[in-house]
Enzyme design. Structure first.
Site, short mmCIF file in Angstrom:
data_model
loop_
_atom_site.label_atom_id
_atom_site.label_comp_id
_atom_site.label_asym_id
_atom_site.label_seq_id
_atom_site.Cartn_x
_atom_site.Cartn_y
_atom_site.Cartn_z
N ILE A 30 30.14 45.33 78.99
CA ILE A 30 31.01 46.34 78.38
C ILE A 30 32.37 46.34 79.07
O ILE A 30 33.41 46.43 78.43
CB ILE A 30 30.39 47.74 78.44
N GLY A 31 32.35 46.21 80.39
CA GLY A 31 33.58 46.28 81.18
C GLY A 31 34.60 45.23 80.75
O GLY A 31 35.79 45.53 80.62
N ASP A 50 34.07 46.44 90.58
CA ASP A 50 32.73 45.89 90.40
C ASP A 50 32.36 45.16 91.67
O ASP A 50 33.18 44.45 92.25
CB ASP A 50 32.69 44.94 89.20
N ASN A 58 25.44 35.53 82.59
CA ASN A 58 26.43 36.52 82.11
C ASN A 58 27.28 35.96 80.99
O ASN A 58 27.89 36.69 80.21
CB ASN A 58 27.40 36.94 83.22
N LYS A 74 33.52 39.37 89.86
CA LYS A 74 33.73 39.79 88.47
C LYS A 74 35.05 40.55 88.30
O LYS A 74 35.80 40.30 87.37
CB LYS A 74 32.57 40.68 88.01
N CYS A 163 22.48 66.17 82.98
CA CYS A 163 22.02 67.40 82.33
C CYS A 163 20.68 67.22 81.63
O CYS A 163 19.94 68.18 81.45
CB CYS A 163 23.03 67.88 81.29
N CYS A 175 -3.03 52.21 95.31
CA CYS A 175 -4.39 51.69 95.17
C CYS A 175 -4.57 50.92 93.87
O CYS A 175 -5.42 50.03 93.79
CB CYS A 175 -5.43 52.80 95.34
#
Lengths: 701, 337
Positions: A30-31, A50, A58, A74, A163, A175
């Site tokens: 997204i960046g 980053d 990537n 990056k 929230c 276990c």
């Protein structure tokens, strides 16, 4: 220049874009897209942060990076590439963690808006807290497969990232992992622990040997003597050589010896294999109570699988990542991976280092895939391909260029709204694979989601209830597992409320002697209230302790975030300042006027919608007819006096005024949106859809 | 080129390098889809910002080849969203100027530029592609190319972005695909445990007919039966009609250089086409050039649809997509049946 060309955008927006200072947190899927959109839209003053470097996997979506950039920062490469799109922009790249101490509140305050494009919940929580503190609007985004989401977080106006309770991290009782696995993931977790025992940093709670203290192994009293090793005191026959020490409290074989033992036998594949998959399994079989209602495991020995010893060459099948290996093939892969890892480990060890498990490291991944499958075979659990095991072991979230592009586009469009203070337009937007009944697959929320008054982060005086086994949890675990991993503090200090007793200090060595003490030994018992403080995050939290005795399969603690049930609002603000009280009362009146405040936990606006746990994110569909919000209602019935007020660090008085104004806006939009919410509001975080996000933080978008 | 002819497994095998590069998307859509992408040939005509966005996404996905087609040159307007053309290429052909950066995105994809006008292209040209995306053309030209594609069984998309507003139309003829249907099954319960249910996905083969582009030309947004829908979704469909009419009448798109005058022209067309519509003056303010984030949204959606068509996984949206920048809603309308 750029949209940047005058006249393209309406004049006022154009000016705002030009003079704004923005921070992009994360230069992943997204960046990269966000950064491109920003420079092309004419933003001039951008910082990007980053900590990650570029990986080959990537490149299918992080389009600012090319093959020659693999291994580089990056943030820095993203800056270079984006500048080629618009040489007029000024971009500062930070190759660093956003949680590092130099990025304090004053750093965040420099920006007009912050766009977060992170890949993990811990960093998201942190950025959320910093932006709330700095009073800077945050545009939070995330994707997972075809699903994407963008939302505005603004103090006092919207709900914050914390929230709504997030899907619980999936963790497994020791276990189950050590004695009674029943799913592939149990064997995969065990195999990763085995890797760490042999080669990794020694980690607590990662024992791989049979756990003789397992409550399930204790039969009814009259039969207990018959069960070898079932006495829980650890004096039965040990699964390993007699020289090994026993950790008297829990029956663990002291792990350093596993590592030493493997080294002593020169990492002989046959010997190691037989110990983990034959001897230890035989030991488990002797804990006969475990197998009264379970299918007993079937040990396998090296000689039956690899009669002629192993080959040196990596066989063809080892590279067939989509094939499910036979147990014989697993043994071969085990031997080859072991050889490589042992050599790498000995080299590291000479320099005082250890190996760390990485899903992209071939022998490390091979080792885990092979060991997990052998163990699955032993316990009659379905075996998986290396490809599938990699997904589970590495918590890989599928990621595609298109969803990232769409999500980042919406983030920057929302940035335009934020700059123009068109808050009411900043409703959260979700990207989906399939359209809803209205034909939308980019789905805006019907209204802005307001803050949860009981949020343990953005509420005025946050508090939580912590159900915890105070007789089994040590102070160190309270710090690491509860405060840091679960409540996402960085450097917590803990006081006993109302006393000067410092139980835990963020200063090194100040409270080390408490680390190994059980909570009840420090007088942290049912009803105790702890005051926790994280200076860097400027965050105070009251923790009300509620003791319970954890069962075998129970986690040792559980956070009950909704403290409202413990603090009836009406009687609460006795010790608060007059100013706060008025503001709160006002807010309450407004809510009541809208019918929003009809009792605890039912305020629709602030309550989250529950999403189904869905590991198949590629086929997650938000059903339209699934309209009614599912309320999460905490069931704890404890009643406790309202907590005494401690000093409040934040709360400049303008903030309160601003909050009032915003409440007005919220109210008016309430009226417009009187009908039932059409689209189901849900928060899909990449991390929600993962199998066990705690095991590793991965670097995807 | 292949519509229904080959439902059999694609003959290609992925190399180890490809498997590694495409790892994160293979985990989403599977190996089979990745192999189908590996054979797909795509035409993208109109290398403005939208063309660049789709090109980027399609190349990253790992198709076989992409032909970039354009007869126009790079202008200053492209600086707002056309990131494949370097600033220095001002005045050069847009397709050619985009080659270098397009190739750098994924060296495994064969990328070429074509600068011959579309009108001069014979039908066979379109027949060499699996999917054709046409950007920035008049309705007449779109109709003509769609008809050729119908004939040849080539999947056709038309798409545009004006400022922050965008659309695409998909003319996919008869399209078959596989879709995962989520079902529940009872998990074998251990003794003394209550029954548990587990979600699982069953792949189901489906087939859908998509109307031709002419369905959109014939569509009447003023029809009485459509008004309720219009009220629910907002006036996006009206706005699309206005902008396409503008392009037909004025042989160009609204320009930021004549901003105020063009807003006037747009208003006139709106008042003529849909006098009482909810299309406000405000929404005519953001229709200039192509605004990067909006282009990213529409370009992402269009590329994802092309990927769906090529992989024959999941239902392509049917069949008109509208992006409303005001709300950030993206929705589909069924036009023509």
């Amino acid at each position: 220049m750029a949209a940047a060309i005058d006249g393209v955008l309406p004049g006022t927006l154009q000016e705002l874009v030009k003079k704004s200072k923005v921070l992009v947190v994360g230069a992943g899927g997204i960046g990269c897209e966000v950064l491109k959109n920003l420079v092309l839209s004419g933003f001039h003053d951008i910082e990007i942060i980053d900590l990650d470097t570029i990986d080959l996997s990537n490149l299918n979506r992080q389009f600012l990076f090319h093959r020659e950039h693999v291994g580089k920062s990056k943030a820095r490469v993203a800056r270079e590439s984006a500048l080629s799109f618009n040489p007029d922009a000024k971009i500062i790249a930070h190759h660093d963690s956003v949680t590092a101490s130099q990025y304090g509140v004053s750093f965040f305050q420099k920006f007009d808006v912050i766009l977060s494009a992170l890949d993990n919940r811990a960093a998201r929580n942190h950025v959320n807290r910093m932006c709330l503190n700095a009073e800077v609007p945050l545009i939070e985004s995330g994707t997972s497969g075809y699903n994407g989401q963008v939302e505005l977080i603004k103090r006092g106006l919207t709900q914050c990232y914390e929230c709504t309770p997030k899907e619980k991290q999936r963790t497994f009782p020791g276990c189950t992992i050590r004695n009674t696995p029943s799913e592939p993931i149990h064997c995969i977790v065990w195999a990763k622990h085995l890797f760490n025992q042999l080669f990794g940093e020694s980690v607590d709670d990662e024992d791989i040997s049979p756990d003789a203290a397992d409550p399930d192994a204790q039969g009814p009293p009259q039969e207990a003597d018959a069960a070898v090793g079932g006495d829980g005191d650890g004096d039965g026959k040990k699964p390993m050589e007699e020289k090994e020490e026993e950790d008297a409290t829990n029956g663990n074989v002291v792990r350093i010896n596993t590592r030493q033992w493997a080294k002593d036998c020169d990492y002989d594949a046959g010997q190691l294999f037989n110990k983990f998959f034959d001897e230890d399994i035989n030991y488990l079989l002797k804990m006969s109570h475990l197998w009264t209602s379970r299918k007993p495991p079937v040990p396998v020995s090296w000689d039956t699988l690899v009669p002629e010893g192993t080959t040196d060459v990596q066989p063809e099948f080892a590279r067939q990542h989509h094939k499910v290996w036979t147990v014989e093939e697993c043994a071969h892969v085990f031997a080859n991976a072991l050889k490589e890892l042992a050599a790498a480990f000995l080299k590291q060890e000479a320099e005082g280092e250890t190996l760390s498990w990485d899903k992209d490291d071939q022998p490390a991944m091979d080792f885990v895939a092979a060991c997990a499958n052998v163990r699955s075979y032993i316990f009659n659990i379905e075996r998986k391909s290396r490809f599938e095991i990699k997904s589970m072991a590495g918590n890989i979230i599928p990621a595609i260029a298109t969803t990232n592009a769409i999500t980042a586009g919406i983030s920057v469009l929302r940035t335009f709204n934020v700059l123009q203070a068109k808050w009411e337009q900043c409703k959260a937007v979700y990207a989906r694979l399939r359209p809803n009944a209205r034909g939308q697959f980019l789905v805006p929320d019907a209204s802005l989601a307001g803050p949860n008054p009981n949020c343990y982060v953005c509420a005025l005086d946050p508090a939580i209830t912590l159900r915890i086994d105070t007789k089994r949890v040590h102070m160190k675990e309270l710090r690491d597992d509860v405060l840091i991993k679960t409540l996402n503090m960085l450097h917590p200090d803990v006081n006993m409320m109302g006393t000067a007793t410092i139980l835990l200090s963020s200063e090194e060595d100040e409270t080390t002697e408490n680390d190994s003490k059980l909570l009840h030994e420090l007088n942290v018992v049912d009803g105790t209230i702890l005051s926790c403080d994280d200076f860097h995050q400027n965050y105070n939290l009251s923790i009300i302790i509620s003791h319970f005795n954890a069962e075998r399969d129970d986690p040792l603690f559980e956070v009950v975030a909704d403290a409202k049930q413990l603090q009836p609002t009406k009687e609460q603000p006795k010790k608060e300042t007059a100013e706060e009280e008025t503001a709160k009362a006002k807010e309450e009146r407004k809510r009541s006027a809208n019918g929003a405040d009809d009792g605890p936990s039912t305020s629709k606006r602030s309550r989250p919608t529950e999403i189904e746990d869905d590991d198949d994110d590629d086929c997650l569909v938000i059903e339209e007819d699934n309209d009614e919000d599912v309320m999460i209602v905490a069931t704890d019935n404890l009643s406790v006096e309202s907590t005494p007020k401690t000093a409040i660090k934040r709360k400049p008085s303008e903030a309160m005024e601003e909050e009032e104004d915003i409440t007005e806006i919220l109210d008016s939009s309430d009226e417009e949106e009187a009908g039932p919410t059409k689209c189901k509001r849900s928060r899909i975080e990449p991390s929600d859809l993962k199998i066990d996000p705690l095991l590793e933080v991965i670097n995807i978008d | 080129m292949g519509v229904e002819v080959d439902n059999k497994e694609p003959a290609v095998e992925l190399t180890e390098a490809e498997t590694e590069l495409y790892d994160r998307q293979i985990r989403l859509w599977g190996l089979e889809s990745q192999k189908r992408l590996r054979t797909a040939k795509i035409l993208i005509s109109g290398l403005n910002g939208l063309g660049a966005e789709v090109t980027k996404n399609i190349i990253l996905s790992g198709v076989n080849s992409v032909t970039l087609h354009d007869i126009q040159v790079v202008t200053e307007e492209d600086f707002c969203s056309q990131f494949l053309a370097a600033r220095e290429s001002l005045g050069k052909n847009r397709a050619k100027a985009s080659l270098e950066r397009a190739r750098a995105l994924n060296p495994m994809v064969d990328i070429s530029a074509d600068t011959q006008p579309l009108e001069e292209k014979a039908a066979e040209f379109f027949g060499t592609f699996d999917v054709v995306l046409i950007i920035g053309q008049s309705n007449n030209e779109l109709l003509r190319i769609d008809a050729i594609c119908q004939e040849l069984g080539v999947k056709f998309f038309a798409g545009d972005v004006w400022g922050m507003f965008g659309f695409y139309f998909a003319s996919l003829q008869r399209h078959s695909y596989v879709e995962d249907v989520v079902k529940f099954k009872e998990v074998e319960a251990k003794p003394n445990q209550k029954a548990k249910f587990e979600k699982y996905a069953v792949p189901v083969q489906r087939e859908v007919n998509y109307p031709a582009y002419s369905a959109w030309i014939d569509f009447d947004a003023n029809a009485a039966g459509y008004q309720r829908q219009l009220k629910k979704d907002g006036p996006g469909v009206i706005l699309l009609g206005v902008l396409q009419k503008f392009r037909t009448v004025h042989k160009r798109d609204p320009s930021y250089k004549s901003r105020e005058a063009d807003i006037g022209l747009l208003k006139a067309i709106r008042d003529e086409l849909a006098p009482k519509s909810a299309l406000s003056d405000n929404s005519l303010e953001v229709l200039f050039s192509q605004i990067s984030p909006a282009v990213a949204v529409v370009g992402g959606v269009v590329a994802q649809e092309i990927i769906k068509v090529v992989t024959r996984m999941e239902a392509p949206h049917r069949n008109l997509f509208i992006f409303d920048p005001d709300t950030c809603a993206g929705y589909v309308q069924v036009i023509g049946g």
